[in-house]
Design a protein around this motif. Structure first.
Motif: not given
Length: 247
Positions: A115-121, A125-131
């Motif tokens: 899963v992505p590392e930083y808050h903005q990423d 990612y949250m727009k499509k999948r559970n981050p």
């Protein structure tokens, strides 16, 4: 949990309805041996993950809460790594990590959910999948409660909570390494199919759309793509998990 290099101050177990005699014996053994460490919350009947996790969260004594599923395995340094990170990054409210998936024993599948590392990423990612990988998460109790805690649905409980916490201003981060080995038995892929999941997906993405987090295009794209995946035969869905949704 008892083999962590940094031990928790409390281990809270939620029994979501009546358990087997064997499970009750295990709980009795450990609560007797570690009386001050364990807290057991029992629900009279099975209420589902949302209610169970909300009940457990409200019963936790401490401000920071670490999630763990009963059939997964945390690496011994999990808490040590997360506590050190949070000490160094005091603005972070939700901290997760990668998981590796296994069947009989860790490493036998060789598959990770990254899963992505930083808050903005993470927000994108949250727009499509559970981050966030739920079983790895370490988060502030008061921030979770202020955002509404876990909703009392039986699906997407954690995804919904991360979204509501993010909307309330929480800062999210993921450590870029495996901290938990996640067991994927009990037909994990097969259970994530069907109309019930499609309806909950649409309900959740509509909430995101109504609150302005998703555009109309993003909403319809998500609704259609998730519905198509939920309707796939189990065998094909397993292939997608292995080749597209995991590393």
């Amino acid at each position: 949990m008892l083999f962590q290099t940094v031990l928790p101050e409390e281990i809270l177990i939620v029994a979501d309805g009546p358990l087997t005699d064997q499970l009750d014996e295990v709980i009795e053994k450990y609560t007797t041996e570690h009386e001050r460490l364990f807290t057991v919350v029992r629900l009279e009947r099975n209420m589902g993950m949302g209610v169970a996790m909300d009940t457990g969260l409200r019963a936790c004594r401490n401000e920071w809460v670490a999630r763990m599923d009963s059939d997964d395995l945390a690496i011994p340094e999990r808490f040590e790594k997360q506590v050190k990170f949070l000490q160094d990054h005091p603005k972070v409210d939700i901290l997760g990590a990668f998981i590796s998936e296994f069947g009989a024993e860790p490493g036998d599948i060789g598959r990770e959910r990254r899963v992505p590392e930083y808050h903005q990423d993470i927000c994108r990612y949250m727009k499509k999948r559970n981050p966030m990988n739920h079983m790895t998460v370490f988060f502030r109790k008061k921030v979770a409660l202020a955002a509404g805690s876990y909703w009392h649905n039986r699906m997407l409980e954690d995804y919904h909570l991360w979204y509501k916490m993010m909307k309330a201003g929480a800062i999210l981060h993921n450590i870029q390494e495996v901290l938990v080995h996640a067991r994927i038995g009990n037909d994990m892929v097969g259970r994530r199919r069907g109309m019930a999941y499609i309806r909950k997906d649409i309900e959740f993405f509509r909430l995101m759309r109504n609150e302005g987090f998703l555009s109309a295009t993003e909403f319809y794209k998500n609704a259609v793509s998730r519905a198509l995946v939920r309707m796939l035969p189990k065998g094909l869905l397993q292939v997608i998990y292995k080749t597209v949704l995991r590393k």
